[in-house]
Design an enzyme around this catalytic site. Sequence first.
Site, short mmCIF file in Angstrom:
data_model
loop_
_atom_site.label_atom_id
_atom_site.label_comp_id
_atom_site.label_asym_id
_atom_site.label_seq_id
_atom_site.Cartn_x
_atom_site.Cartn_y
_atom_site.Cartn_z
N LYS A 138 0.84 -1.20 0.00
CA LYS A 138 0.00 0.00 0.00
C LYS A 138 0.87 1.25 0.00
O LYS A 138 0.61 2.21 -0.72
CB LYS A 138 -0.94 -0.01 1.22
CG LYS A 138 -2.03 -1.05 1.11
CD LYS A 138 -2.88 -1.21 2.35
CE LYS A 138 -3.86 -2.38 2.17
NZ LYS A 138 -4.76 -2.61 3.27
N GLN A 182 -5.02 -2.09 9.38
CA GLN A 182 -4.82 -3.35 8.68
C GLN A 182 -5.44 -4.50 9.48
O GLN A 182 -5.22 -4.62 10.68
CB GLN A 182 -3.31 -3.58 8.46
CG GLN A 182 -2.97 -4.77 7.58
CD GLN A 182 -3.51 -4.63 6.15
OE1 GLN A 182 -3.61 -3.52 5.61
NE2 GLN A 182 -3.86 -5.74 5.53
N ASP A 205 -11.40 2.37 3.98
CA ASP A 205 -11.68 0.93 3.88
C ASP A 205 -13.19 0.68 3.79
O ASP A 205 -13.61 -0.43 3.45
CB ASP A 205 -11.15 0.20 5.12
CG ASP A 205 -9.89 -0.61 4.82
OD1 ASP A 205 -9.69 -0.97 3.65
OD2 ASP A 205 -9.13 -0.88 5.77
N1 LIG Z 1 -7.82 -2.97 6.48
C1 LIG Z 1 -7.84 -3.96 5.58
N2 LIG Z 1 -7.32 -5.16 5.90
C2 LIG Z 1 -7.36 -6.16 4.97
C3 LIG Z 1 -7.88 -5.94 3.67
C4 LIG Z 1 -8.44 -4.67 3.38
O1 LIG Z 1 -8.97 -4.41 2.28
N3 LIG Z 1 -8.38 -3.71 4.36
N4 LIG Z 1 -7.79 -6.93 2.69
C5 LIG Z 1 -6.93 -8.08 2.90
C6 LIG Z 1 -5.48 -7.89 2.54
N5 LIG Z 1 -5.15 -6.94 1.47
C7 LIG Z 1 -5.18 -5.63 1.75
O2 LIG Z 1 -5.11 -5.19 2.86
C8 LIG Z 1 -4.61 -7.38 0.20
C9 LIG Z 1 -4.59 -8.70 -0.17
C10 LIG Z 1 -3.99 -9.11 -1.37
C11 LIG Z 1 -3.41 -8.20 -2.23
C12 LIG Z 1 -2.72 -8.59 -3.49
O3 LIG Z 1 -2.31 -7.75 -4.25
N6 LIG Z 1 -2.52 -9.90 -3.73
C13 LIG Z 1 -1.78 -10.41 -4.88
C14 LIG Z 1 -1.06 -11.70 -4.48
C15 LIG Z 1 0.09 -11.45 -3.62
C16 LIG Z 1 1.42 -11.41 -4.34
O4 LIG Z 1 1.68 -12.20 -5.21
O5 LIG Z 1 2.20 -10.56 -3.92
C17 LIG Z 1 -2.71 -10.85 -6.00
O6 LIG Z 1 -3.81 -11.32 -5.71
O7 LIG Z 1 -2.29 -10.74 -7.15
C18 LIG Z 1 -3.45 -6.87 -1.87
C19 LIG Z 1 -4.03 -6.47 -0.67
C20 LIG Z 1 -6.97 -8.49 4.38
N7 LIG Z 1 -6.81 -7.38 5.25
#
Ligand SMILES: Nc1nc2c(c(=O)[nH]1)N[C@@H](CN(C=O)c1ccc(C(=O)N[C@@H](CCC(=O)O)C(=O)O)cc1)CN2
Length: 378
Positions: A138, A182, A205
Amino acid sequence: MAAASMVFTDCSSSTTAAARLLPFTRTTPLLLRTTQYAVVFPRRFIHPPRVLSIHSSSSSPSQLSTASIVSQTEKHEKSDTKLEIVNKRLDGKKVAEKIRGEIAEEVSRMKDAIGVVPGLAVILVGDREESATYVSKKKEACEVVGITSFEVHLPEDATEQEVLDSISGFNEDPSVHGILVQLPLTRHMDEQNVLNAVSIEKDVDGFHPLNIGCLAMRGREPFFVPCTPKGCIELLHRYDIPIKGKRAVVIGRSNIVGMPVALLLQREDATVSIVHSRTKNPEELTKQADIVIAAVGQANMVRGSWIKPGAVVIDVGINPVEDKTKRSGFRLVGDVCYKEAKEIASAITPVPGGVGPMTIAMLLTNTLISAKRIHNFQ
Ligand SMILES: Nc1nc2c(c(=O)[nH]1)N[C@@H](CN(C=O)c1ccc(C(=O)N[C@@H](CCC(=O)O)C(=O)O)cc1)CN2
């Protein structure tokens, strides 16, 4: 990572559909990384919250029209920049990149016009490696588009009051337009207390109960829509996939994804069903859907046989499965068995590279929207 979370190495499983849905213990999307997170937190914060790191960078140029970030992510209007589906793949990484370019332009325009730079504050508690990785992604994304990021990193044994104090500081700070905590929080914290403390005007969020409540009500508009659900809908819009009048099935009913994405689909005039741990015949119900959104956190749970021919599949799951061919010993798969579903569906998101990158793009969008709203900048 617990071995139990790496049950399926491919789509095959002798478990029945119903058994796979029960008991519905959610596998937290895990990102196992060998790289260590850079922020060090040797001691806890004392009120007022100490900000460990502040980042800012100038925006990068983009080829895209500045109008599209408003028309597509905010108003969902048609635009002339629709993407073509190649090889049935809904490419979240590519769309997110496009959106980042649009945001960078808007951030730059706002800075030039009124001298305001949007600011995002992130509060991270504890030492979960995957949470630290998401926070770091982020911050990097903010830097790329020119949004200033603020971070408070509290230790595992921080008190709820310390988190509330950090939130309160950011609520009052005029250079902060978006605040997020988070998730998941440490066990001893009351998530509801913490999320309720974020000012609804800065709740990028979209998890505050008043924002979720407005999302659920007709004729009410929330200040913000949660990022992952918003990313799912945005992906459909960007590929010009119609939602109105379609049958949609959402698998999973979490506060973060399942429930809000179902509300969003309903707002888009889809006819929505939610499949959950007590649903009888989940496979049969899912097979009636034109749009399937899977958000259960169970690797490869949704098989090809669940999908109606020509349906569009959005896979929100990010599950690590054992893979001895990888140096890390694992790879990430979704909740949907990609290779089976791809044969049946007309379009599908990959994992990784589907919904995940859209989540972060929507966070940047929400932060920009917030800064524009607070400063009345069109
Ligand atoms: N306060 C929050 N906590 C959490 C959220 C949220 O939206 N707000 N969501 C998830 C985690 N998350 C962001 O926080 C998140 C998860 C996955 C990805 C992402 O880009 N994933 C990649 C795979 C990872 C990689 O290969 O590096 C993908 O799917 O391509 C971004 C953000 C829980 N907590």
